[in-house]
Design a protein around this motif. Sequence first.
Motif, PDB file in Angstrom:
ATOM      1  N   ALA A 125      -3.039   3.337   1.053  1.00 36.34           N
ATOM      2  CA  ALA A 125      -3.019   4.736   0.604  1.00 36.34           C
ATOM      3  C   ALA A 125      -1.574   5.180   0.487  1.00 36.34           C
ATOM      4  N   ALA A 126      -1.234   5.767  -0.648  1.00 35.81           N
ATOM      5  CA  ALA A 126       0.056   6.448  -0.831  1.00 35.81           C
ATOM      6  C   ALA A 126       0.018   7.105  -2.204  1.00 35.81           C
ATOM      7  N   ARG A 127      -0.325   8.372  -2.215  1.00 38.07           N
ATOM      8  CA  ARG A 127      -0.408   9.179  -3.441  1.00 38.07           C
ATOM      9  C   ARG A 127      -1.321   8.559  -4.499  1.00 38.07           C
ATOM     10  N   ILE A 128      -2.434   8.020  -4.035  1.00 38.10           N
ATOM     11  CA  ILE A 128      -3.523   7.674  -4.955  1.00 38.10           C
ATOM     12  C   ILE A 128      -4.438   8.885  -4.952  1.00 38.10           C
ATOM     13  N   ASN A 129      -4.117   9.855  -5.799  1.00 33.69           N
ATOM     14  CA  ASN A 129      -4.780  11.150  -5.671  1.00 33.69           C
ATOM     15  C   ASN A 129      -5.729  11.476  -6.815  1.00 33.69           C
ATOM     16  N   ASP A 130      -6.020  10.488  -7.661  1.00 34.40           N
ATOM     17  CA  ASP A 130      -6.999  10.737  -8.716  1.00 34.40           C
ATOM     18  C   ASP A 130      -7.929   9.532  -8.846  1.00 34.40           C
ATOM     19  N   VAL A 131      -9.103   9.791  -9.361  1.00 34.18           N
ATOM     20  CA  VAL A 131     -10.142   8.765  -9.430  1.00 34.18           C
ATOM     21  C   VAL A 131      -9.744   7.636 -10.374  1.00 34.18           C
ATOM     22  N   ALA A 132      -9.074   7.965 -11.460  1.00 35.33           N
ATOM     23  CA  ALA A 132      -8.711   6.924 -12.428  1.00 35.33           C
ATOM     24  C   ALA A 132      -7.780   5.889 -11.812  1.00 35.33           C
ATOM     25  N   THR A 133      -6.788   6.342 -11.042  1.00 39.47           N
ATOM     26  CA  THR A 133      -5.869   5.411 -10.383  1.00 39.47           C
ATOM     27  C   THR A 133      -6.605   4.581  -9.338  1.00 39.47           C
ATOM     28  N   ALA A 134      -7.494   5.218  -8.600  1.00 34.70           N
ATOM     29  CA  ALA A 134      -8.282   4.492  -7.597  1.00 34.70           C
ATOM     30  C   ALA A 134      -9.140   3.418  -8.262  1.00 34.70           C
ATOM     31  N   ARG A 135      -9.748   3.776  -9.379  1.00 41.81           N
ATOM     32  CA  ARG A 135     -10.598   2.820 -10.095  1.00 41.81           C
ATOM     33  C   ARG A 135      -9.772   1.629 -10.589  1.00 41.81           C
ATOM     34  N   HIS A 136      -8.583   1.915 -11.100  1.00 40.10           N
ATOM     35  CA  HIS A 136      -7.675   0.860 -11.553  1.00 40.10           C
ATOM     36  C   HIS A 136      -7.317  -0.078 -10.398  1.00 40.10           C
ATOM     37  N   ALA A 137      -7.067   0.501  -9.215  1.00 41.46           N
ATOM     38  CA  ALA A 137      -6.654  -0.302  -8.064  1.00 41.46           C
ATOM     39  C   ALA A 137      -7.711  -1.335  -7.700  1.00 41.46           C
ATOM     40  N   VAL A 138      -8.976  -0.942  -7.767  1.00 43.65           N
ATOM     41  CA  VAL A 138     -10.056  -1.869  -7.425  1.00 43.65           C
ATOM     42  C   VAL A 138     -10.352  -2.817  -8.586  1.00 43.65           C
ATOM     43  N   ALA A 139     -10.401  -2.272  -9.797  1.00 39.60           N
ATOM     44  CA  ALA A 139     -10.747  -3.094 -10.957  1.00 39.60           C
ATOM     45  C   ALA A 139      -9.748  -4.221 -11.175  1.00 39.60           C
ATOM     46  N   GLU A 140      -8.479  -3.958 -10.878  1.00 43.15           N
ATOM     47  CA  GLU A 140      -7.439  -4.961 -11.088  1.00 43.15           C
ATOM     48  C   GLU A 140      -7.227  -5.857  -9.872  1.00 43.15           C
ATOM     49  N   GLY A 141      -8.057  -5.704  -8.857  1.00 46.27           N
ATOM     50  CA  GLY A 141      -7.979  -6.569  -7.691  1.00 46.27           C
ATOM     51  C   GLY A 141      -6.783  -6.309  -6.800  1.00 46.27           C
ATOM     52  N   LYS A 142      -6.216  -5.130  -6.881  1.00 49.64           N
ATOM     53  CA  LYS A 142      -5.061  -4.810  -6.043  1.00 49.64           C
ATOM     54  C   LYS A 142      -5.492  -4.421  -4.629  1.00 49.64           C
ATOM     55  N   LEU A 143      -6.634  -3.754  -4.517  1.00 48.70           N
ATOM     56  CA  LEU A 143      -7.116  -3.283  -3.219  1.00 48.70           C
ATOM     57  C   LEU A 143      -8.604  -3.567  -3.076  1.00 48.70           C
TER      58      LEU A 143
END
Length: 685
Positions: A302-320
Amino acid sequence: MTTVHRANDPLLQPYQLKHLTLRNRFMSTAHEPNYHDDGLPKDRYIRYHEEKAKGGIALTMTAGSAVVSRDSSPVFGNLHAYKDEIVPWLKRMADACHEHGSACMIQLTHLGRRTVWNGADWLPVVSPSNVREPAHRAFPKIMEDWDMDRIVRDYADAAERVKEAGLDGFELECYGHLLDSFWSPAVNNRDDEHGGSLDNRLRFTHRVLDAIRDRVGPDYIVGLRMVADEDMEKGLSREEGLEICRRMIATGQVDFLNIIRGHVDHDGPLSRVIPVTGTPSAPHLDFAGQVRTETKFPVFHAARINDVATARHAVAEGKLDMVGMTRAHIADPHIAAKVADGREDEVRPCVGATYCLDRIYEGRSTTCIHNAATGREATMPHAIPRTKGKKRHVVVIGAGPAGLEASRVSAERGHKVTLLEAASDAGGQLRLATQIKRRSELIGIVDWRLAQLQRLGVEVRYNTYAESGDVIALDPDVVIVATGGLPREDAIADGGDLATSSWDVISGAASVGEDVLVYDDNGAHPGMAATEIIMAQGAKLEVVTPERMFAPDIGGLNLVPYIEKLQGHGAVITTMVRVHSLRREGNKIAAVLTSPYNEAHVGERLVDQVVVEYATAPMDELYFALKPDSGNGGEMDYEALVAGQAQQVVRNEAGRFQLFRIGDAVAARNIHAGIYDALRLCKDL
């Protein structure tokens, strides 16, 4: 907005962590809201986490952090994990979250040098070495063997309490606290078996993990919230950080890594670990993704992931594997449910204001800048219920944050709402604040409410400077005056007419001189915003304030970018000095300075321009004009307001409507105060 089919939404996929199935990828990472009661997570604390569970989150992580030892003096309202009394309260919290399908964990720590010696029990601060942490200023005692022995036992005891309480697991805090102080070459300068080589620097952490596993067994979930790159000279490097990750994983004693990049020993670096508005989104996400790629191990972040689109990208791209949206869930604890229900556009946005954390670091409890229900779940609803009484006509005057919130809540209650605004657009003073590009994200407070008003069918009339007759002609049942304020002009007793207001500088109504003195007798954002405009024009600048602490109403995290700009510009900052008077001297202005302590003359400044920030005076003419026709004479029953009961004061039987005023139309305060005024009044209409 990009539409994602819910069945395929990466954020809505379950995640298997050991034996625990997490229902989606949303989590709130550990943080301390300072809602404790004598160090215990009682009713307020429980309701706060339960609300997120109701809102569909998969994992809520409590405490930031719960302290395992008595000599780890709480400084953020930390929970007391060293007390047996915490167990039943943790159990109540775990049960409440489980009832709504959410997992619940806790963070455990010994603060090490990140605390004070003159709090709680006045015990010495301990650390691997006598290296002071600037933020809390204690010179720590160098840990002895018996210190290590007892703290290892304390960690194990606390772990046992957590398991007994029925929480799903816990993580150990390893950034800026005791455990990673052993890791960091910047902090650990020991020359014994706990210093020097990485093997030696990890020795104490291994002892702690061994002791914990002896108590909780191999199956209980234990993770680390750990720094993997301190991003500082002499600090833990990225290479060493990744090696520590590998070694921790190799022990088989940890089940996930919650990754941090940076260091937190001062406000400046802390603001880069916990970025504020105006900084890039998710600045450390790629780094956390690299850790996951290299370790093939469960990674949270967690660090300024404050919108759903960024969160979705983080999981979809296998980062988190799990996405920490902590401040976002302070703004809206129902994010997951709204996404699952196809109502993603109704998520109340986190605007990065970091009002929540600044309050914590000032020893206050967390409040969101624009969700006044957070932390007040016992009395304030996150979802506004429809009224069971008569539908009424509510007229709101002023479309600043307070007026917008009053309109939204009244409409959610089912009332007819008419909103009158003198300007051509909504926002009031907040729109002025967004003239600073770095803080433009704050407009989300306005935009979200305007979207809700449109959804609710509220009539908004712009360019309408309402007078009492205009309001009465609308035949209202309730009138809410939210007209805000205008700059006060009485900060300087003699010659104040020679000064320029901060508003005029920020709005561009006044040009900036070459040599400027800013007199800030408010200590909040407007004065500092004016300095940014002035510096951008290349003017020479001095800021004078009567306060003994600079900009006291701006928290430490938000003060950082202002100070960086002021120092980078070469501006002079003068505290504990008052501008007594101004006079013309040729084409210059002479500012006479005095001490606020004894009124003694302390000098003069000869400048081109004096800019004054002295908060606002209420625009209350309309309110007083409407009082004679109101049934309550404008009176607010404070006992009923605080108790969550409807306003029923009657002072004039012939009155035609109830009349209230809120926000800065009452007195100069801040965005949160105006929104809270509106919510707690209108939720009972």
